[in-house]
Scaffold this active site. Structure first.
Site, mmCIF file in Angstrom:
data_model
loop_
_atom_site.group_PDB
_atom_site.id
_atom_site.type_symbol
_atom_site.label_atom_id
_atom_site.label_comp_id
_atom_site.label_asym_id
_atom_site.label_seq_id
_atom_site.Cartn_x
_atom_site.Cartn_y
_atom_site.Cartn_z
ATOM 1 N N LYS A 14 0.832 -1.218 0.000
ATOM 2 C CA LYS A 14 0.000 0.000 0.000
ATOM 3 C C LYS A 14 0.867 1.269 0.000
ATOM 4 C CE LYS A 14 -1.255 -0.297 5.011
ATOM 5 N NZ LYS A 14 -0.022 -0.901 5.445
ATOM 6 N N ARG A 89 -7.324 1.898 11.113
ATOM 7 C CA ARG A 89 -6.953 0.499 11.320
ATOM 8 C C ARG A 89 -7.959 -0.217 12.221
ATOM 9 N NH1 ARG A 89 -1.256 1.021 9.952
ATOM 10 N NH2 ARG A 89 -0.258 -1.015 9.899
ATOM 11 N N ARG A 174 1.223 -8.286 13.566
ATOM 12 C CA ARG A 174 0.586 -7.258 12.727
ATOM 13 C C ARG A 174 -0.545 -7.857 11.906
ATOM 14 N NH1 ARG A 174 5.722 -5.902 9.855
ATOM 15 N NH2 ARG A 174 4.636 -4.429 8.529
HETATM 16 P P1 AMP Z 1 2.658 0.544 8.730
HETATM 17 O O1 AMP Z 1 3.810 1.384 8.295
HETATM 18 O O2 AMP Z 1 1.335 1.050 8.230
HETATM 19 O O3 AMP Z 1 2.866 -0.928 8.436
HETATM 20 O O4 AMP Z 1 2.587 0.669 10.337
HETATM 21 C C1 AMP Z 1 3.648 0.223 11.151
HETATM 22 C C2 AMP Z 1 3.239 0.263 12.608
HETATM 23 O O5 AMP Z 1 2.900 1.615 12.989
HETATM 24 C C3 AMP Z 1 2.007 -0.545 12.986
HETATM 25 O O6 AMP Z 1 2.301 -1.928 13.197
HETATM 26 C C4 AMP Z 1 1.571 0.160 14.274
HETATM 27 O O7 AMP Z 1 2.434 -0.157 15.353
HETATM 28 C C5 AMP Z 1 1.816 1.626 13.922
HETATM 29 N N1 AMP Z 1 0.636 2.250 13.263
HETATM 30 C C6 AMP Z 1 0.561 2.714 11.984
HETATM 31 N N2 AMP Z 1 -0.653 3.234 11.738
HETATM 32 C C7 AMP Z 1 -1.382 3.079 12.870
HETATM 33 C C8 AMP Z 1 -2.718 3.392 13.234
HETATM 34 N N3 AMP Z 1 -3.575 3.928 12.346
HETATM 35 N N4 AMP Z 1 -3.113 3.121 14.506
HETATM 36 C C9 AMP Z 1 -2.273 2.560 15.400
HETATM 37 N N5 AMP Z 1 -0.998 2.212 15.122
HETATM 38 C C10 AMP Z 1 -0.542 2.463 13.864
#
Ligand code: AMP
Length: 217
Positions: A14, A89, A174
């Site tokens: 994404k 999320r 995750r």
């Molecule tokens: P991503 O880069 O989207 O894979 O996000 C990496 C990590 O950031 C996630 O596993 C969460 O720990 C945190 N994170 C990102 N977006 C959110 C969100 N909307 N709500 C809570 N934690 C988030």
């Protein structure tokens, strides 16, 4: 105004697709993962909390994530559209997002759900590399998406690193978070007729072609 949101499991691409949409339509790419990774660099109580939570694969508390997102969406460069990924999320975050958009006078826009199975994602996770300067994403296990020079960003020459949560243990957490908390929002948006599904088991280029078509429909 073009507001595009991506919903997808971890490592489904994404961020890469959001970069392509951002470049083509000159709209900002908003990633709560990136915003939180910036926060994690701060030597503060919140910074340390975010760093540990991200490394574990758990979700960061809503009040912190929401505050940072509100500040980002209120910036002038979002007025002509934006591409958002990593948020919402959970259903709670989706309800909050509706309120934030209303307050700012923004439209929900188009929601693109990248559908891909867990086995394919497991294979990808260990190959992901990210630029520490511009956040561009590569995958060294995929010849179509590898950097030209190992460890160097094609875009800006920055150094590539492996995310602290790109290991199988953290990925499993995750993915579980995604199944339990994020998947219910797919139905939430499907009912509003704003969601379009795309098969994510394809090349970056082919997926982008499908997404671009959806954006222009
Ligand atoms: P991503 O880069 O989207 O894979 O996000 C990496 C990590 O950031 C996630 O596993 C969460 O720990 C945190 N994170 C990102 N977006 C959110 C969100 N909307 N709500 C809570 N934690 C988030």
């Amino acid at each position: 105004m073009k507001n595009i949101m991506f919903i997808a499991p971890p490592a489904a691409g994404k961020g890469t697709q959001a970069d392509l949409v951002s470049a083509k339509y000159a709209i900002p790419h908003i990633s709560t993962g990136d915003i939180l990774r910036e926060k994690a660099k701060e030597d503060s109580e919140i910074g340390n909390y975010v760093k540990e939570t991200q490394a574990s694969g758990q979700l960061v508390k809503d009040d912190i994530t929401l505050q940072l997102l509100k500040e980002r969406l209120a910036k002038d460069d979002c007025k002509n559209g934006f591409v958002i990924e990593g948020f919402p999320r959970s259903l709670d975050q989706a309800y909050e997002y509706d309120k934030v958009l209303k307050k700012l006078g923004y439209d929900i826009g188009k929601i693109i759900y990248i559908n891909i199975d867990k086995k394919t994602l497991e294979k990808r996770i260990t190959g992901r590399r990210v630029c520490e300067d511009c956040n561009a994403t590569y995958n060294i296990n995929d010849k179509d998406n590898s950097p030209e020079v190992e460890s160097v960003c094609d875009n800006c020459g920055g150094k590539l690193y492996q995310r602290s949560d790109d290991n199988l243990e953290s990925f499993n957490t995750r993915f579980q978070m995604y199944t339990e908390k994020t998947e219910p929002i797919i139905d939430h948006y499907r009912k509003q007729n704003v969601l379009v599904e795309v098969d994510g088991d394809d090349t970056v280029e082919n997926i982008f072609k499908k997404i671009d078509k959806i954006i222009n429909e």
